[in-house]
Scaffold this motif. Structure first.
Motif, short mmCIF file in Angstrom:
data_model
loop_
_atom_site.label_atom_id
_atom_site.label_comp_id
_atom_site.label_asym_id
_atom_site.label_seq_id
_atom_site.Cartn_x
_atom_site.Cartn_y
_atom_site.Cartn_z
N LYS A 182 -36.44 -32.11 -20.18
CA LYS A 182 -36.60 -32.30 -17.99
C LYS A 182 -37.86 -31.71 -18.30
CE LYS A 182 -36.63 -32.16 -14.08
NZ LYS A 182 -36.68 -33.22 -13.08
N ALA A 183 -37.80 -29.97 -19.19
CA ALA A 183 -39.23 -29.48 -19.44
C ALA A 183 -40.24 -30.34 -19.63
CB ALA A 183 -39.43 -28.34 -20.44
N LYS A 186 -41.55 -32.28 -16.59
CA LYS A 186 -42.05 -31.80 -15.53
C LYS A 186 -43.78 -31.07 -15.94
CE LYS A 186 -39.47 -28.77 -13.15
NZ LYS A 186 -37.91 -28.06 -13.24
N HIS A 187 -43.74 -30.92 -17.21
CA HIS A 187 -45.40 -31.25 -17.93
C HIS A 187 -46.29 -32.08 -17.35
CE1 HIS A 187 -47.92 -29.93 -20.55
NE2 HIS A 187 -48.53 -30.78 -20.62
N SER A 189 -45.52 -34.12 -14.73
CA SER A 189 -45.49 -34.36 -13.26
C SER A 189 -46.89 -34.38 -12.25
CB SER A 189 -44.60 -33.75 -12.57
OG SER A 189 -43.21 -34.28 -13.43
N GLU A 194 -43.32 -37.34 -9.28
CA GLU A 194 -42.87 -36.65 -10.08
C GLU A 194 -42.62 -37.86 -11.42
OE1 GLU A 194 -39.22 -35.42 -8.34
OE2 GLU A 194 -38.71 -34.33 -10.39
N ASP A 217 -32.85 -36.16 -13.92
CA ASP A 217 -32.84 -36.72 -12.45
C ASP A 217 -31.93 -37.79 -12.03
OD1 ASP A 217 -34.85 -35.21 -11.09
OD2 ASP A 217 -35.79 -35.98 -12.98
#
Ligand SMILES: Cc1ncc(COP(=O)(O)O)c(C=O)c1O
Length: 412
Positions: A182-183, A186-187, A189, A194, A217
């Motif tokens: 997930k990290a 996110k990096h 996004s 997203e 998600d």
């Protein structure tokens, strides 16, 4: 109340079905509207033409869009993963391919862990590129920084749209870090885009790992496995937020790959015993793994229960995301394909078949069966070798399973 207490009743009103204690099979293609105004209102909601009014539910229209068996099933499945919404499909591959097609478009990049189930591997590496989708891959044990570099080196980092992982990996039981993945999502996004994280949770089922709680998600299942649990139905499921599931259900409507009412009914029946089945399977697996760990004809055992503090990062991941050690065990016999086949051909109680998570124990040879299509060099690198056997532990008495494994090992 706990999900297992609600599996017999949640989301079903007997008074709407002549008092029947069980949800009947609504074997119908279409539903009669009370009047034209009702039909119009139902379509407005189904096609997102207007916002639902307070307390307004999606009315029954047509079984490709919705059906009581599927709705009750979807509602019950949300309880285990604590998801807002669920969509069920006619197979696990239908759930996986629909999600990938909905969230990826030509030019996009997907980042995937390795290994993944052979069918998912084929769809990602051989079908998605036909639609102009690029694929980047990472392996167990690579750090966040290393994986970020892989994405950057692909030349499509700005187009990363999805991180897709399968954990534990089939058939090696390697763990991929859900929070770490997930990290990475996110990096990459941005405020306009997203990057979603989808996790295939088939190997653990909804009781033993709940990826949404670790930041995923979307969670995907081959419901053919633990959820169905009796090796008599093919089905799939996707769970996540209402916002994302509206999109998944939208594409499902137009691909037409929803589950049938009969499949929905079979899975409702399966859900009533999901916890007792899975508890029994996990218990049996601890006993079988202990036997294999000590057997002289066995070279290596791949079992989550064998991951200990000395395994460093793998142990930390296990502590964070695995609620049990599961019921899937792979092991290498001493020798090669000949010895592995001798073992498989000598089994008496355990069936020689692919699939997993059912009441009966199954054994197979990943290198030449479920993973036959995976690149040979990659298989070697991942440890999916000719001497590997994959075992799905069922609900049989563990002493009988051990007796069967023992006599088959003796034949090598
Ligand atoms: C981990 C995993 N994901 C997905 C699938 C595909 O599911 P299905 O066979 O229900 O289409 C399988 C099937 O073996 C699987 O093992």
């Amino acid at each position: 109340m706990k999900p297992e207490s609600l599996m017999m009743s949640y989301g079903y009103k007997p008074e709407l079905s002549e008092g029947a204690i069980k949800c009947p099979i609504f074997q119908t293609s279409t539903f009669v509207f009370k009047n034209a105004e009702e039909g119009k209102a139902f379509f407005e909601v189904a096609y997102g033409l207007r916002k639902q009014n307070e307390g307004e539910e999606l009315g029954l229209i047509y079984s490709r869009i919705n059906n009581p068996d599927l709705e009750v099933l979807e509602n019950r499945l949300t309880l285990w993963d604590e998801a807002e919404e669920c969509a069920v499909f006619e197979s696990g591959m239908a759930a996986i391919s629909t999600v990938l097609l909905e969230f990826l478009k030509p030019g996009d990049l997907i980042l995937t862990s390795n290994p993944v189930y052979g069918g998912s591997d084929h769809f990602i590496k051989k079908i998605l590129p036909k639609f102009g989708i690029h694929v980047a891959m990472f392996k167990v044990g690579q750090s966040k920084e290393e994986v970020i570099k892989i994405v950057e080196k692909s030349g499509h980092a700005d187009k990363l749209a999805m991180v897709y992982i399968e954990t534990p990996a089939n058939p090696t039981n390697d763990l991929i870090d859900i929070e770490g993945s997930k990290a990475i999502a996110k990096h990459f996004s941005t405020k306009d885009k997203e990057v979603y994280l989808a996790v295939d949770n088939t190997y653990m089922g909804p009781l033993w790992q709940q990826p949404l709680k670790n930041g995923a998600d979307l969670v995907l299942y081959s419901a053919t496995k633990y959820i169905g649990g009796h090796s008599d139905v093919i089905a799939g499921a996707c769970l996540g937020s209402s916002e994302l599931l509206k999109r998944v259900k939208g594409l499902r409507t137009f691909l037409g790959n929803m589950a049938s009412p009969n499949t929905g009914w079979l899975l409702l029946r399966s859900l009533e015993t999901l916890k007792v089945r899975m508890d029994a399977q996990a218990f049996g697996a601890t006993k079988v793994a202990a036997f294999l760990n000590a057997h002289p004809a066995v070279e290596k055992v791949y079992y989550i229960g064998n991951i200990t503090e000395k395994d460093g990062e793998q142990f930390k991941i296990k502590q964070r995301q695995c609620l049990t050690n599961g019921a899937m065990i792979s092991f290498d016999v001493k020798g090669g394909e000949k010895e592995a086949f001798k073992f498989l051909n000598s089994l008496q109680l355990i069936k020689l078949a692919v699939s997993l998570g059912g009441t009966e124990s199954l054994a197979e040879h990943p290198a030449t069966m479920t993973h036959a299509d995976v690149d040979t060099a990659l298989k070697q690198e991942l440890g999916v070798s000719e001497k590997m056997i994959r075992l799905s532990v069922g609900v049989e008495n563990h002493e009988d399973l051990i007796y069967d494994i023992s006599q088959a090992l003796d034949k090598i």
